[in-house]
Design a protein around this motif. Structure first.
Motif, mmCIF file in Angstrom:
data_model
loop_
_atom_site.group_PDB
_atom_site.id
_atom_site.type_symbol
_atom_site.label_atom_id
_atom_site.label_comp_id
_atom_site.label_asym_id
_atom_site.label_seq_id
_atom_site.Cartn_x
_atom_site.Cartn_y
_atom_site.Cartn_z
ATOM 1 N N ARG A 7 0.984 -0.386 0.361
ATOM 2 C CA ARG A 7 -0.012 0.324 0.425
ATOM 3 C C ARG A 7 1.191 1.715 0.579
ATOM 4 N NH1 ARG A 7 -3.143 -0.885 4.789
ATOM 5 N NH2 ARG A 7 -2.473 -3.210 5.230
ATOM 6 N N ALA A 8 0.318 1.973 -0.345
ATOM 7 C CA ALA A 8 1.406 3.260 -0.497
ATOM 8 C C ALA A 8 1.466 4.468 0.994
ATOM 9 C CB ALA A 8 0.324 4.831 -1.441
ATOM 10 N N GLY A 9 1.020 3.908 1.546
ATOM 11 C CA GLY A 9 1.384 4.131 3.321
ATOM 12 C C GLY A 9 2.530 3.204 3.600
ATOM 13 N N ASP A 10 2.293 2.378 3.819
ATOM 14 C CA ASP A 10 3.116 1.054 3.814
ATOM 15 C C ASP A 10 4.588 0.864 2.645
ATOM 16 O OD1 ASP A 10 1.935 0.098 4.993
ATOM 17 O OD2 ASP A 10 1.711 -1.628 4.190
ATOM 18 N N PHE A 11 5.111 2.160 1.730
ATOM 19 C CA PHE A 11 5.564 2.202 1.406
ATOM 20 C C PHE A 11 6.330 3.906 1.367
ATOM 21 C CE2 PHE A 11 7.784 4.619 -2.484
ATOM 22 C CZ PHE A 11 8.501 3.596 -2.960
ATOM 23 N N GLY A 12 5.915 4.770 2.387
ATOM 24 C CA GLY A 12 5.935 5.581 2.776
ATOM 25 C C GLY A 12 6.548 5.531 4.205
ATOM 26 N N GLN A 13 6.356 4.730 4.826
ATOM 27 C CA GLN A 13 6.996 3.987 5.784
ATOM 28 C C GLN A 13 8.429 3.365 5.653
ATOM 29 O OE1 GLN A 13 4.268 1.404 8.045
ATOM 30 N NE2 GLN A 13 3.579 2.922 9.619
ATOM 31 N N PHE A 14 8.042 2.532 4.574
ATOM 32 C CA PHE A 14 9.746 2.197 4.252
ATOM 33 C C PHE A 14 10.449 2.709 3.496
ATOM 34 C CE2 PHE A 14 12.294 0.803 0.366
ATOM 35 C CZ PHE A 14 12.699 -0.102 0.889
ATOM 36 N N VAL A 15 10.364 3.880 2.783
ATOM 37 C CA VAL A 15 11.216 5.078 2.567
ATOM 38 C C VAL A 15 11.635 5.678 4.014
ATOM 39 C CG1 VAL A 15 10.317 7.527 1.436
ATOM 40 C CG2 VAL A 15 10.027 5.694 0.010
ATOM 41 N N GLU A 16 10.269 5.816 4.482
ATOM 42 C CA GLU A 16 10.983 6.948 5.943
ATOM 43 C C GLU A 16 11.687 5.664 6.951
ATOM 44 O OE1 GLU A 16 8.129 7.853 8.695
ATOM 45 O OE2 GLU A 16 7.374 9.212 7.506
ATOM 46 N N ARG A 17 11.942 4.333 6.281
ATOM 47 C CA ARG A 17 12.614 3.218 7.781
ATOM 48 C C ARG A 17 13.982 3.715 7.019
ATOM 49 N NH1 ARG A 17 9.174 -1.620 7.712
ATOM 50 N NH2 ARG A 17 8.218 -0.496 8.106
ATOM 51 N N MET A 18 14.455 3.360 5.482
ATOM 52 C CA MET A 18 15.757 3.753 5.297
ATOM 53 C C MET A 18 16.020 4.671 5.344
ATOM 54 S SD MET A 18 15.719 0.875 2.669
ATOM 55 C CE MET A 18 16.925 1.792 1.906
ATOM 56 N N ASP A 19 15.197 5.794 5.325
ATOM 57 C CA ASP A 19 15.785 7.593 5.515
ATOM 58 C C ASP A 19 17.155 7.262 6.827
ATOM 59 O OD1 ASP A 19 15.667 8.273 2.450
ATOM 60 O OD2 ASP A 19 13.703 9.280 3.412
#
Length: 113
Positions: A7-19
Motif C-alpha cells: 500500500r502507499a502508506g506502507d511504502f512511505g514508511q519503508f522510505v522513512e525507514r530507509m532514510d
C-alpha cells in the motif's frame, strides 16, 4: 504487480525507514572516518617520535665520531713529533757510523802497508 502487495502508506514508511538507516550508516561512516583519522594522527605522532629518537642517536654518533677524529688528529700529531725526534736522533748516529766506515776504509786503503 507491486501495487497489489504494497500500500502507499506502507511504502512511505519503508522510505522513512530507509532514510533512517542511511542516516545511521552515515553516522557510522563519520565515526569510522574520525577513528581512522585519529589512527593516522597517532601513527604520524609515533613516526615523528621515532624520527626524533633516530635523529638524536645520529647526533650522538656524530659527536662520537667528532671525538674519534680529534683523537686521530692527536695521534697523527704525536706520530709527526716522534718521526722528527727519530730523524733528529738517527741522523747523527748514521753520520757517525758512515764516518767510521769511511775512516776505516781510508785507513785501510792509504795507511796499510
Amino acid at each position: 504487480m507491486a501495487d497489489e502487495h504494497v500500500r502507499a502508506g506502507d511504502f512511505g514508511q519503508f522510505v522513512e525507514r530507509m532514510d533512517e538507516r542511511f542516516d545511521h550508516v552515515n553516522e557510522l561512516d563519520d565515526q569510522r572516518f574520525d577513528s581512522m583519522n585519529q589512527r593516522f594522527l597517532d601513527l604520524e605522532k609515533r613516526i615523528e617520535e621515532g624520527f626524533a629518537y633516530v635523529n638524536q642517536r645520529f647526533e650522538q654518533v656524530g659527536r662520537r665520531l667528532d671525538r674519534a677524529d680529534q683523537r686521530f688528529d692527536d695521534v697523527q700529531a704525536e706520530i709527526r713529533i716522534l718521526r722528527r725526534t727519530m730523524l733528529a736522533l738517527g741522523v747523527p748516529v748514521v753520520a757517525t757510523v758512515v764516518g767510521a766506515i769511511v775512516s776505516a776504509l781510508v785507513k785501510f786503503l792509504f795507511f796499510s802497508s
